[in-house]
Design a protein around this motif. Structure first.
Motif, PDB file in Angstrom:
ATOM      1  N   SER A   1     107.159  50.204  16.575  1.00 19.35           N
ATOM      2  CA  SER A   1     107.510  49.688  17.899  1.00 19.35           C
ATOM      3  C   SER A   1     108.236  48.348  17.800  1.00 19.35           C
ATOM      4  CB  SER A   1     106.252  49.516  18.756  1.00 19.35           C
ATOM      5  OG  SER A   1     105.633  50.748  18.998  1.00 19.35           O
ATOM      6  N   GLN A   2     107.752  47.492  16.914  1.00 20.22           N
ATOM      7  CA  GLN A   2     108.384  46.180  16.749  1.00 20.22           C
ATOM      8  C   GLN A   2     109.804  46.319  16.223  1.00 20.22           C
ATOM      9  OE1 GLN A   2     106.217  43.566  14.159  1.00 20.22           O
ATOM     10  NE2 GLN A   2     107.347  41.752  14.798  1.00 20.22           N
ATOM     11  N   PHE A   3     110.019  47.247  15.299  1.00 15.85           N
ATOM     12  CA  PHE A   3     111.365  47.494  14.783  1.00 15.85           C
ATOM     13  C   PHE A   3     112.304  47.935  15.904  1.00 15.85           C
ATOM     14  CE2 PHE A   3     114.068  51.188  13.717  1.00 15.85           C
ATOM     15  CZ  PHE A   3     115.098  50.528  13.063  1.00 15.85           C
ATOM     16  N   VAL A   4     111.829  48.846  16.750  1.00 18.44           N
ATOM     17  CA  VAL A   4     112.669  49.340  17.842  1.00 18.44           C
ATOM     18  C   VAL A   4     112.996  48.214  18.808  1.00 18.44           C
ATOM     19  CG1 VAL A   4     112.781  50.915  19.810  1.00 18.44           C
ATOM     20  CG2 VAL A   4     111.799  51.694  17.651  1.00 18.44           C
ATOM     21  N   PHE A   5     111.985  47.453  19.207  1.00 16.82           N
ATOM     22  CA  PHE A   5     112.168  46.423  20.227  1.00 16.82           C
ATOM     23  C   PHE A   5     113.013  45.259  19.715  1.00 16.82           C
ATOM     24  CE2 PHE A   5     110.923  43.013  23.142  1.00 16.82           C
ATOM     25  CZ  PHE A   5     110.955  43.683  24.362  1.00 16.82           C
TER      26      PHE A   5
ATOM     27  N   ALA B   1     112.409  56.772  16.972  1.00 19.56           N
ATOM     28  CA  ALA B   1     111.349  55.903  16.462  1.00 19.56           C
ATOM     29  C   ALA B   1     110.417  55.468  17.583  1.00 19.56           C
ATOM     30  CB  ALA B   1     111.964  54.680  15.778  1.00 19.56           C
ATOM     31  N   ALA B   2     110.982  55.164  18.740  1.00 21.72           N
ATOM     32  CA  ALA B   2     110.161  54.738  19.876  1.00 21.72           C
ATOM     33  C   ALA B   2     109.249  55.862  20.352  1.00 21.72           C
ATOM     34  CB  ALA B   2     111.059  54.265  21.016  1.00 21.72           C
ATOM     35  N   LEU B   3     109.756  57.083  20.378  1.00 22.88           N
ATOM     36  CA  LEU B   3     108.948  58.216  20.830  1.00 22.88           C
ATOM     37  C   LEU B   3     107.795  58.502  19.874  1.00 22.88           C
ATOM     38  CD1 LEU B   3     111.846  60.514  22.050  1.00 22.88           C
ATOM     39  CD2 LEU B   3     110.070  59.509  23.484  1.00 22.88           C
ATOM     40  N   VAL B   4     108.065  58.434  18.584  1.00 21.06           N
ATOM     41  CA  VAL B   4     106.994  58.631  17.604  1.00 21.06           C
ATOM     42  C   VAL B   4     105.948  57.530  17.735  1.00 21.06           C
ATOM     43  CG1 VAL B   4     106.443  58.677  15.134  1.00 21.06           C
ATOM     44  CG2 VAL B   4     108.441  59.918  15.989  1.00 21.06           C
ATOM     45  N   ALA B   5     106.409  56.289  17.913  1.00 25.59           N
ATOM     46  CA  ALA B   5     105.472  55.172  18.077  1.00 25.59           C
ATOM     47  C   ALA B   5     104.625  55.346  19.326  1.00 25.59           C
ATOM     48  CB  ALA B   5     106.251  53.856  18.147  1.00 25.59           C
ATOM     49  N   MET B   6     105.218  55.895  20.386  1.00 24.14           N
ATOM     50  CA  MET B   6     104.442  56.126  21.597  1.00 24.14           C
ATOM     51  C   MET B   6     103.375  57.190  21.364  1.00 24.14           C
ATOM     52  SD  MET B   6     105.629  57.174  25.426  1.00 24.14           S
ATOM     53  CE  MET B   6     105.273  58.904  25.196  1.00 24.14           C
TER      54      MET B   6
ATOM     55  N   ALA C   1     109.806  58.155  33.426  1.00 22.12           N
ATOM     56  CA  ALA C   1     109.753  56.768  32.958  1.00 22.12           C
ATOM     57  C   ALA C   1     110.310  56.658  31.542  1.00 22.12           C
ATOM     58  CB  ALA C   1     108.315  56.262  33.004  1.00 22.12           C
ATOM     59  N   GLY C   2     111.105  55.626  31.313  1.00 23.00           N
ATOM     60  CA  GLY C   2     111.746  55.449  30.019  1.00 23.00           C
ATOM     61  C   GLY C   2     110.813  54.887  28.959  1.00 23.00           C
ATOM     62  N   ILE C   3     111.166  55.115  27.718  1.00 20.35           N
ATOM     63  CA  ILE C   3     110.349  54.675  26.592  1.00 20.35           C
ATOM     64  C   ILE C   3     110.285  53.159  26.507  1.00 20.35           C
ATOM     65  CG2 ILE C   3     112.270  54.664  24.957  1.00 20.35           C
ATOM     66  CD1 ILE C   3     108.655  55.787  24.265  1.00 20.35           C
ATOM     67  N   ASN C   4     111.240  52.453  27.141  1.00 24.87           N
ATOM     68  CA  ASN C   4     111.241  50.998  27.092  1.00 24.87           C
ATOM     69  C   ASN C   4     110.024  50.394  27.792  1.00 24.87           C
ATOM     70  OD1 ASN C   4     113.889  50.818  25.823  1.00 24.87           O
ATOM     71  ND2 ASN C   4     114.628  51.633  27.749  1.00 24.87           N
ATOM     72  N   VAL C   5     109.430  51.158  28.709  1.00 28.79           N
ATOM     73  CA  VAL C   5     108.193  50.712  29.354  1.00 28.79           C
ATOM     74  C   VAL C   5     107.095  50.542  28.310  1.00 28.79           C
ATOM     75  CG1 VAL C   5     106.389  51.376  30.989  1.00 28.79           C
ATOM     76  CG2 VAL C   5     108.792  51.843  31.517  1.00 28.79           C
TER      77      VAL C   5
END
Length: 304
Positions: free
Chosen positions: A36-40, A200-205, A262-266
């Motif tokens: 998550s940190q890598f994506v953000f 990556a964000a979806l897997v982290a979620m 809702a988007g993954i950015n949430v």
């Protein structure tokens, strides 16, 4: 219905990969947090930078079209945040997460493919008009709301100018006039990082969902999901049809854009600030699952 299903299933599948990997002990919570940190901090800013620097902006600036979408977005965000605070007792970052969840659409993974498939090349211009400004505006507002709580103006400014999302926006805007002279290898590298953001964000979620499940309970995620999938597109349709001047062919595009889950950015925002993660993961998962039905319904209503 089939078109919506084919777009949503791979997205939900990546969430399931993260969920199964955590439950099976293949990766731990620290790995999910690092992802998550890598994506953000890296991948998402690169995605914003690339979009702003190299996207094709039309000559005209359709203020009525933007107003229809973003006035509706603001109303839904405000109402949902107040609902979370006063009806569900949420405070601080969690109220921002609740409002953000009802307003931030999953545009790249769901909205763009579905809209272009449904309306063809004629939808390309109105789609990009929203894609170009949607993420920078919503992420900037969410960041400002979170960082601005109890901090001095100087502290807010300092945090904003060092925030990865704001840096991505600033660099993208600055580079745009000279984007053609930037070496192609640099754009390829930026593009590779940008492409990594969504999966990556979806897997982290999925990893976070394995930890939190529906700890947030059902009532609030259901309320937010209803606001996102029903109220938001309804308001956009009303404003675009009866209040602001919008080309008729663009109205269905704006409605379907708002009808996205809702988007993954949430989730990324919640994970970054370590607050509201359970609420964000529950809402994103629930709204994505139900969007198969609701988006098909909206498409049937607004398709020319």
């Amino acid at each position: 219905m089939l078109a919506a299903l084919l777009v949503v299933l791979p997205i939900f599948g990546l969430v399931l990969v993260g969920f199964a990997a955590r439950k099976g002990g293949i990766i731990d919570e620290a790995a999910g947090a690092g992802l998550s940190q890598f994506v953000f901090a890296i991948a998402l800013p690169c995605l914003i930078l690339d979009t702003l620097a190299r996207g094709d902006l039309p000559i005209a600036e359709p203020w009525g079209y933007w107003a229809s979408y973003f006035v509706a977005l603001g109303l839904v965000w405000l109402a949902t945040g107040l609902l979370a605070r006063h009806a569900f007792g949420r405070i601080g970052v969690e109220t921002v997460v609740a409002g953000f969840s009802s307003a931030q659409s999953n545009t790249v993974l769901i909205g763009v493919p579905l809209i272009l498939k449904a309306f063809g090349d004629a939808a390309a211009v109105p789609v990009f008009l929203l894609v170009a400004v949607h993420l920078p505006i919503t992420m900037s507002v969410a960041t400002l709301l979170v960082e601005g709580r109890g901090a001095s103006i100087l502290a807010i400014v300092r945090k904003l100018v060092t925030h990865p999302i704001i840096i991505g926006i600033a660099i993208g805007a600055a580079i745009r006039p000279v984007a053609d002279v930037v070496p192609e290898p640099a754009w390829r590298m930026t593009g590779m990082l940008a492409d990594a953001a969504a999966p990556a964000a979806l897997v982290a979620m999925g990893v976070a969902l394995a930890r939190y499940g529906f700890e947030a309970g059902w009532p609030l995620p259901i309320a937010i999901t209803t606001a996102k999938l029903v109220v938001h597109p309804l308001l956009v349709w009303l404003l675009a049809s009866f209040v602001f001047p919008v080309p008729p062919a663009w109205i269905p595009v704006a409605v379907m854009f708002a009808a996205c889950p809702a988007g993954i950015n949430v989730f990324l925002l919640a994970q970054t600030y370590r607050s509201g993660v359970a609420l964000a993961s529950s809402t994103v998962a629930l709204s994505t699952a139900l969007a198969v039905l609701t988006m098909a319904g909206w498409l049937a209503l607004v398709a020319p």
